[in-house]
Design an enzyme around this catalytic site. Structure first.
Site, short mmCIF file in Angstrom:
data_model
loop_
_atom_site.label_atom_id
_atom_site.label_comp_id
_atom_site.label_asym_id
_atom_site.label_seq_id
_atom_site.Cartn_x
_atom_site.Cartn_y
_atom_site.Cartn_z
N HIS A 33 11.27 49.15 84.29
CA HIS A 33 12.50 49.94 84.43
C HIS A 33 13.00 49.90 85.87
O HIS A 33 14.19 49.67 86.13
CB HIS A 33 12.21 51.37 84.00
CG HIS A 33 13.36 52.32 84.10
ND1 HIS A 33 14.08 52.74 83.01
CD2 HIS A 33 13.93 52.94 85.17
CE1 HIS A 33 15.03 53.57 83.39
NE2 HIS A 33 14.95 53.71 84.71
N GLU A 34 12.10 50.13 86.83
CA GLU A 34 12.51 50.18 88.22
C GLU A 34 12.92 48.80 88.75
O GLU A 34 13.84 48.69 89.55
CB GLU A 34 11.39 50.76 89.09
CG GLU A 34 10.95 52.16 88.68
CD GLU A 34 12.09 53.15 88.55
OE1 GLU A 34 13.06 53.05 89.32
OE2 GLU A 34 12.02 54.02 87.67
N GLY A 55 9.53 60.30 87.94
CA GLY A 55 8.51 59.35 87.55
C GLY A 55 8.43 58.22 88.54
O GLY A 55 7.34 57.81 88.95
N ALA A 56 9.62 57.73 88.96
CA ALA A 56 9.68 56.64 89.94
C ALA A 56 11.10 56.56 90.47
O ALA A 56 12.03 57.13 89.88
CB ALA A 56 9.27 55.31 89.30
N MET A 57 11.29 55.84 91.57
CA MET A 57 12.60 55.70 92.19
C MET A 57 12.78 54.27 92.66
O MET A 57 11.93 53.72 93.36
CB MET A 57 12.74 56.68 93.36
CG MET A 57 14.05 56.54 94.12
SD MET A 57 15.48 56.90 93.06
CE MET A 57 16.71 55.83 93.81
N GLU A 58 13.95 53.69 92.31
CA GLU A 58 14.19 52.26 92.45
C GLU A 58 14.70 51.82 93.81
O GLU A 58 15.39 50.80 93.92
CB GLU A 58 15.22 51.82 91.40
CG GLU A 58 16.63 52.39 91.59
CD GLU A 58 16.90 53.66 90.82
OE1 GLU A 58 18.07 54.00 90.62
OE2 GLU A 58 15.91 54.33 90.44
N ASN A 59 14.36 52.51 94.89
CA ASN A 59 14.82 52.10 96.22
C ASN A 59 14.73 50.58 96.36
O ASN A 59 13.70 49.98 96.04
CB ASN A 59 13.95 52.74 97.30
CG ASN A 59 13.70 54.21 97.05
OD1 ASN A 59 14.62 55.01 96.99
ND2 ASN A 59 12.43 54.57 96.90
N GLU A 105 20.83 54.03 84.19
CA GLU A 105 19.60 54.46 83.53
C GLU A 105 19.48 53.98 82.09
O GLU A 105 18.40 53.60 81.65
CB GLU A 105 19.48 55.99 83.59
CG GLU A 105 19.51 56.55 85.02
CD GLU A 105 18.39 55.99 85.90
OE1 GLU A 105 17.45 55.36 85.37
OE2 GLU A 105 18.47 56.18 87.12
N GLU A 148 17.81 59.91 95.85
CA GLU A 148 18.67 60.09 94.69
C GLU A 148 18.50 61.52 94.16
O GLU A 148 17.38 62.00 94.01
CB GLU A 148 18.34 59.10 93.58
CG GLU A 148 19.40 59.10 92.50
CD GLU A 148 19.17 58.03 91.42
OE1 GLU A 148 20.15 57.60 90.80
OE2 GLU A 148 18.01 57.63 91.21
#
Length: 948
Positions: free
Chosen positions: A388-389, A352-356, A411, A215
């Site tokens: 959140h993720e 911070g993080a990624m929601e794959n 988001e 992303e």
């Protein structure tokens, strides 16, 4: 994705400015959906070991129940120019339905080979096929169609648009086809695409893992593809890896095979239909802990993967994962659709993080937490980030935005509902009040600038996308969702969300699709309420006046520069007033202001606007109303709740900074809080009063007077809380202690400074003794001794940084090192920021400390200028980080001469990829300098008259 939701850690440094990157933050709304959650099952400690036998081991595949997957992936709606003729998108003559992808990484040479077969639908006869690639070397290409294999006669690449075009000597007919491409790529260290991340093993040797971050538009760095969110497809992924390593991807392993004992081919199950930016894989020396859900019809396996020796630090994240999955499955009315959910800690990670989907990746400090050695604030950050993720697995993955204009749908909602989940699991944390202090203030703060943007912002070119991963999309987006959910009631709102998810699952959607679902459920035209909040820049200020027994409230656009032009003040927001006690003359149950002004009778006693601080606006009370509210606060009246007290501080501090009221009026209000004992309110109080000392630092009289005011304000709480952390102490009291000691230390509170020095000396003598310097106050003590000391203290903290085995311990040292006063030590900290010892992702921690330190902030701006070429090259794949390098050193400066200096420096440079950050930095300088010029005399007089 939570772009630096971790930057909530920096709130003490920038109390009114949004983080330069995006969260990432905590999030939103006022209702709890009660679900009886069982204790999670005991997690297994078994680590994954690849099978080494030389044949294929089949694993039962997972079947998706949704009928949506029976539709051909090629029916996925494309982002075409009919929606927006200015969008830079791929032609729609050809589209993918399935990718069969094999990746062979080389972690020694930092390269990878790729083979991809793409099932295509050719929608109209064409001689060309165009798709996205970036930094890939195409080795061979062919198309299979109607039993014939055809090679292109030419292959051309457009570096600016990241496209490759294959041209054929004759038209390819309208039909199905298979495009085969063999290519090579680079495993760079730029934290984008398929990249490498380094770490040290137990013997101190440098090793590497490979991981993806796609992303917004970096899947094209890893495989040729149609890299747009609406061009969905399914994926069958295989990784060819050294047999001693572990491979992960979105889906479970389907089979593994070996021809060579040293090489393992890992084949993963076919994914659901999904967007390219959610595809993921990783290769490395991973170990894991696992558990499973217990309340879902189909159990979901949950794992936390780490590098060797770190897995137990993932225990907290693992414990909450099944609870959050079960909670969301219930309130969304749709079960999590994949058979597994993995979390992976990555040492080098830009966001911070990624929601794959099925394989969520994290910056290490956003996932790992050690109950014994970690600062407590990291625990809440882990909970908020994980929630959140996981929220994205539905909102973003199952239903995906149609184009980046609607990023906030992903988001803003994930921020809101992630906080809903954390509040459900940990009601004692009072997460919604923290939301008022953190997320709301970041969103409102940024939206008070002319250089802000609407929540729904047109994105024409992919190069623009990263600039909207900011506090507007995340924090303001979450705040308006919280406001809407309160306006509709949370039950109705969630029913609308269930309708929206069911209707658009496995598809793409727009903001209007969400409004339609909520309107159908509520029988209210939600679009009419929300359009001004999402499609118009800015927020309102409610000017409240009292005269002849009548209260009149009038709305206008709020700007931090307090110079709204007539043409900028045409919007009439629908504002939920939240007047409490509710006046009899306001008959609308929601108290919605739909016009420029409204009047009602003055209530008896104190009254509030924006009760519980659910509305996204500032309130400017008359002095008489402030006096009555202040007395209610002093008396401990139930009228003014926790969020109300915090919100009033936030509003009055912002209005004094903008010039809507005098700063002395804000300080008068603060004195009504002398009995305050809550963490949330003190975080704001200390931050906003400290900001005055920081912005006015060039005025010695005001700076010292405010610090004396701070010392008097804090003294009672310093003695009440002390330095010890009793066993079993509640979470918020522990957080409060650090706020008080940090603020007292910065204000020069003698007893605090002396005790910090004493404990530091003992800690240096015995670093293993955590009881001397609890992890939650370690950064505070480091700051105090560095700001009061010299070379010796600096060397000790620097040694701590280099020796710290965990990234969260390194972070607190980096944040503190910037507080040194000596120019030679400041220069050493600056050099450290771009040295091999600090990961590129962590530069903003160093810049935060340097920028909060009056002695170093101007020097740091000069350093940024001198090192601009290095910084620009270092962050060319991460423009949000480059924007942070601009914003941080200027954020707390009030030197008006810097405005000219900044403009001249960037006059001959290409700033388009960080223009928003630059504009916001310049406008912030304007606001700060105007504040100082306007208030110097009045503030000095107030301090003198009050004996400060």
């Amino acid at each position: 994705m939570r772009p630096v939701q971790l930057l909530a850690l920096l709130l003490p440094f920038f109390p009114t400015l949004p983080p330069a990157l995006a969260t990432g933050p905590p999030s939103p709304a006022q209702a709890r959906v009660d679900t009886a959650l069982q204790d999670d099952t005991q997690a297994s400690n078994v680590s994954y070991q690849p099978v080494l036998d030389q044949h294929v081991f089949a694993v039962p595949s997972f079947q998706f129940a949704s009928e949506s997957l029976n539709r051909s992936a090629q029916d996925s709606t494309m982002c075409n120019k009919a929606t927006n003729p200015n969008r830079v998108v791929l032609p729609t003559n050809v589209g993918p339905s399935h990718y069969t992808l094999k990746i062979t990484p080389d972690l020694n040479e930092f390269t990878f080979g790729g083979d991809v077969e793409i099932d295509l639908t050719i929608r109209e006869p064409t001689k060309t096929i165009q798709l996205n690639t970036k930094d890939l070397t195409i080795k061979s290409t062919s198309v299979d169609i109607r039993g014939e294999t055809i090679q292109p006669v030419s292959t051309t690449h457009d570096d600016h648009h990241d496209t490759t075009t294959f041209t054929f000597d004759r038209e390819l007919p309208k039909d199905s086809a298979v495009l085969r491409i063999r290519y090579d790529g680079i495993l760079s260290d730029k934290m984008a695409g398929f990249y490498r991340s380094s770490y040290k093993d137990a013997e101190g040797n440098t090793k590497y893992m490979g991981v993806t971050q796609f992303e917004a538009t970096d899947a094209r760095r890893a495989f040729p593809c149609w890299d747009e969110p609406a061009i969905k497809a399914t994926y069958s992924i295989s990784l060819v890896i050294p047999s001693e390593l572990v491979a992960l991807s979105n889906m479970p392993v389907a089979s593994m095979s070996q021809v060579d004992p040293a090489v393992l081919t890992v084949n993963f199950e076919k994914t659901p239909i999904m967007s390219t930016y959610l595809v993921a894989w990783a290769v490395g020396e991973f170990e894991y802990i696992e558990t499973t859900t217990t309340k879902l019809e189909k159990p979901v396996t949950c794992r936390v993967y780490t590098l060797p020796g770190l897995k137990e630090q993932g225990r907290f994240a693992l414990e909450i994962t099944p609870k959050v999955l079960e909670y969301f499955s219930e309130i969304f009315g749709t079960a999590y659709p994949l058979p597994k959910l993995d979390h992976l800690a990555v040492p080098d990670f830009d966001a911070g993080a990624m929601e794959n989907w099925g394989l969520v990746t994290y910056r290490t400090v956003a996932l790992l937490f050690d109950e014994k050695t970690s600062d407590l604030r990291f625990k809440e950050q882990v909970a908020v980030t994980v929630a959140h993720e996981i929220a994205h697995q539905w909102f973003g993955n199952l239903v995906t935005m149609e184009w980046w204009d609607h990023l906030w749908l992903n988001e803003g909602f994930a921020t809101w509902v992630g906080t809903l989940a954390v509040d459900h699991l940990f009601p004692e944390w009072d997460t919604w009040s923290t939301f008022v202090v953190d997320d709301m203030q970041r969103g409102i703060g940024l939206d008070s600038l002319r250089s802000s943007h609407p929540i729904e912002v047109p994105v024409n070119d992919p190069h623009e996308i990263h600039q909207i991963f900011d506090a507007i999309s995340y924090s303001k987006g979450a705040s308006v969702i919280r406001m809407l959910s309160n306006w509709l009631t949370v039950d109705v709102f969630l029913a609308g969300i269930r309708r929206y998810l069911k209707k658009h699952e496995y598809e793409n959607a727009t903001t209007d699709d969400l409004w339609d679902a909520l309107s159908e459920e509520s029988k209210i035209d939600v679009r009419e309420f929300m359009n001004t909040w999402t499609r118009v820049i800015g927020i309102p200020i409610l000017d409240v006046k009292e005269a002849d027994g009548i209260v009149t409230v009038e709305q206008h656009r709020f700007l931090s520069t307090n110079d709204v032009k007539t043409e900028e003040d045409e919007t009439i927001w629908w504002v939920p007033l939240g007047v409490h006690p509710k006046p009899l003359s306001i008959t609308d149950a929601n108290q919605t202001l739909k016009s420029r002004s409204l009047s009602f009778e003055v209530p008896e006693g104190a009254y509030l606007f924006n009760k519980n601080y659910g509305g996204v606006f500032r309130t400017n009370y008359p002095p008489t109303a402030i006096t009555r509210i202040g007395k209610a606060i002093l008396e401990g009246s139930d009228l003014v709740g926790l969020s109300d007290r915090a919100g009033l501080v936030a509003d009055m501090a912002s209005l004094s900074k903008s010039g809507h009221t005098a700063t002395s009026n804000f300080l008068d209000l603060v004195q009504y809080y002398k009995n305050e004992e809550t963490y949330v309110v003190w975080e704001l109080l200390a931050g906003r009063v400290g900001e005055i000392a920081s912005i006015f630092a060039d005025d010695e009289r005001i700076n010292q007077g405010i610090k004396l005011f701070q010392r008097n304000l804090l003294d009672r709480m310093v003695h009440k809380l002390g330095w010890e952390f009793p066993e079993g102490e509640d979470y918020l009291t522990s957080r409060l202690r650090n706020v008080i000691l940090r603020s007292a230390g910065r204000a020069g509170h003698d007893a605090t400074v002396a005790e910090a020095k004493r404990r530091f000396a003992l800690f240096i003598a015995d670093p293993a003794n955590d009881s001397i310097l609890h992890p939650s106050i370690r950064q505070t003590v480091f700051e105090i001794v560095l700001s009061q000391g010299g070379e010796e203290e600096f060397r000790h903290v620097l040694k701590y940084f280099h020796a710290a085995p965990k990234q969260d311990q390194q972070v607190i040292a980096l944040l503190a090192l910037g507080f040194v006063k000596q120019p030679d030590l400041i220069a050493e900290v600056q050099a450290l920021a771009i040295s091999e010892h600090v990961r590129p992702q962590d530069i903003f921690y160093v810049l935060a400390g340097l920028s909060a330190n009056h002695a170093s902030r101007r020097l740091t701006w000069e350093w940024v200028k001198a090192n601009w070429t290095t910084l620009a090259n270092r962050y060319k794949s991460s423009m949000s980080m480059l924007g942070a390098c601009v914003k941080y050193p200027l954020a707390q400066s009030s030197d008006v001469s810097l405005i000219k200096d900044v403009k001249e420096f960037f006059a001959d440079k290409d700033t388009k990829d960080f223009q928003r950050a630059l504009d916001q930095a310049l406008e912030g300088l304007d606001v700060n300098s105007a504040w100082v010029q306007r208030e110097q005399q009045g503030l000095s007089e107030w301090l003198t008259s009050n004996k400060y």
